[in-house]
Design an enzyme around this catalytic site. Structure first.
Site, mmCIF file in Angstrom:
data_model
loop_
_atom_site.group_PDB
_atom_site.id
_atom_site.type_symbol
_atom_site.label_atom_id
_atom_site.label_comp_id
_atom_site.label_asym_id
_atom_site.label_seq_id
_atom_site.Cartn_x
_atom_site.Cartn_y
_atom_site.Cartn_z
ATOM 1 N N GLU A 260 52.668 44.083 46.555
ATOM 2 C CA GLU A 260 53.660 44.304 45.529
ATOM 3 C C GLU A 260 54.504 45.710 46.071
ATOM 4 O O GLU A 260 55.559 45.594 45.559
ATOM 5 C CB GLU A 260 52.727 44.786 44.395
ATOM 6 C CG GLU A 260 53.311 44.956 43.164
ATOM 7 C CD GLU A 260 52.481 45.274 41.934
ATOM 8 O OE1 GLU A 260 51.511 45.044 42.165
ATOM 9 O OE2 GLU A 260 53.247 45.492 41.047
ATOM 10 N N ARG B 36 35.385 41.040 51.188
ATOM 11 C CA ARG B 36 34.359 40.505 50.245
ATOM 12 C C ARG B 36 34.494 38.694 50.714
ATOM 13 O O ARG B 36 33.342 38.041 50.464
ATOM 14 C CB ARG B 36 34.769 40.458 48.696
ATOM 15 C CG ARG B 36 34.427 41.814 48.336
ATOM 16 C CD ARG B 36 34.679 42.001 46.897
ATOM 17 N NE ARG B 36 36.024 41.806 46.544
ATOM 18 C CZ ARG B 36 36.963 42.779 46.323
ATOM 19 N NH1 ARG B 36 36.677 44.214 46.880
ATOM 20 N NH2 ARG B 36 38.103 42.533 46.059
#
Ligand code: AMP
Ligand code: MG
Length: 172
Positions: A96, A59
């Protein structure tokens, strides 16, 4: 800048439970909203002598390419691993769970060239940090970064630290 907020769709539990996904598709589909968004992204950098915009796949390409056009400069894609033909320069960063990489075409930046980074969302700041490292390791000059959305609770701005000005249009 809250005018853009109504063009962001909040999608709970995507792509994983517990994540609130900020979907910019309605903003992109709104001619006036998208144009005003690019104006707002460009505004802080008008007198910063930006020479190139770097956008993070995927994006960041959309906002970055439009912003580059608005600023009258070129665009360089920072890509997910394995997309660019050699020679590439690569930087790994922590997610993560596990790690990811960003890549740039070797030689695409001139020494000291002034590069502005762009992405849609700043979350933990890992992605933008890796992008900054690619720019700096290539010997170019990082002017700063612009994002459409900053998720303040995730501390991306703290991680970005002293790398230069960081502007966000919307903060959650
Ligand atoms: P981070 O590296 O944690 O700052 O994550 C930023 C990158 O992940 C950006 O390139 C975003 O496209 C994507 N991202 C992270 N969190 C979200 C979210 N809540 N909604 C939409 N995109 C996100
Ligand atoms: Mg992304």
């Amino acid at each position: 800048m809250q005018e853009f907020a109504e063009l962001i769709r909040d999608v709970p539990d995507f792509p994983r439970p517990g994540v609130m996904f900020r979907d910019v598709s309605p903003l992109l589909a709104d001619a006036d909203g998208f144009a005003r968004c690019i104006d707002a992204l460009a505004a802080p950098w008008r007198s910063s002598d930006v020479q190139l915009v770097g956008g993070v796949e995927a994006r960041g390409f959309i906002f970055g390419a439009a912003l580059a056009q608005r600023l009258g400069v070129g665009f360089v894609p920072l890509r997910k691993p394995g997309k660019l033909p050699p020679p590439v320069r690569s930087v790994a960063y922590q997610l993560e769970y596990g790690e990811d990489r960003l890549e740039i075409r070797e030689g695409v930046l001139r020494p000291a060239q002034r590069v502005l980074l762009v992405d849609d969302v700043l979350a933990t700041g890992g992605t933008l940090g890796a992008a900054a490292e690619l720019i700096e390791r290539a010997g170019a000059t990082l002017v700063g970064a612009g994002v459409v959305i900053e998720l303040t609770a995730l501390g991306g701005r703290v991680r970005w630290a002293e790398r230069g000005p960081l502007h966000s249009l919307l903060r959650y």
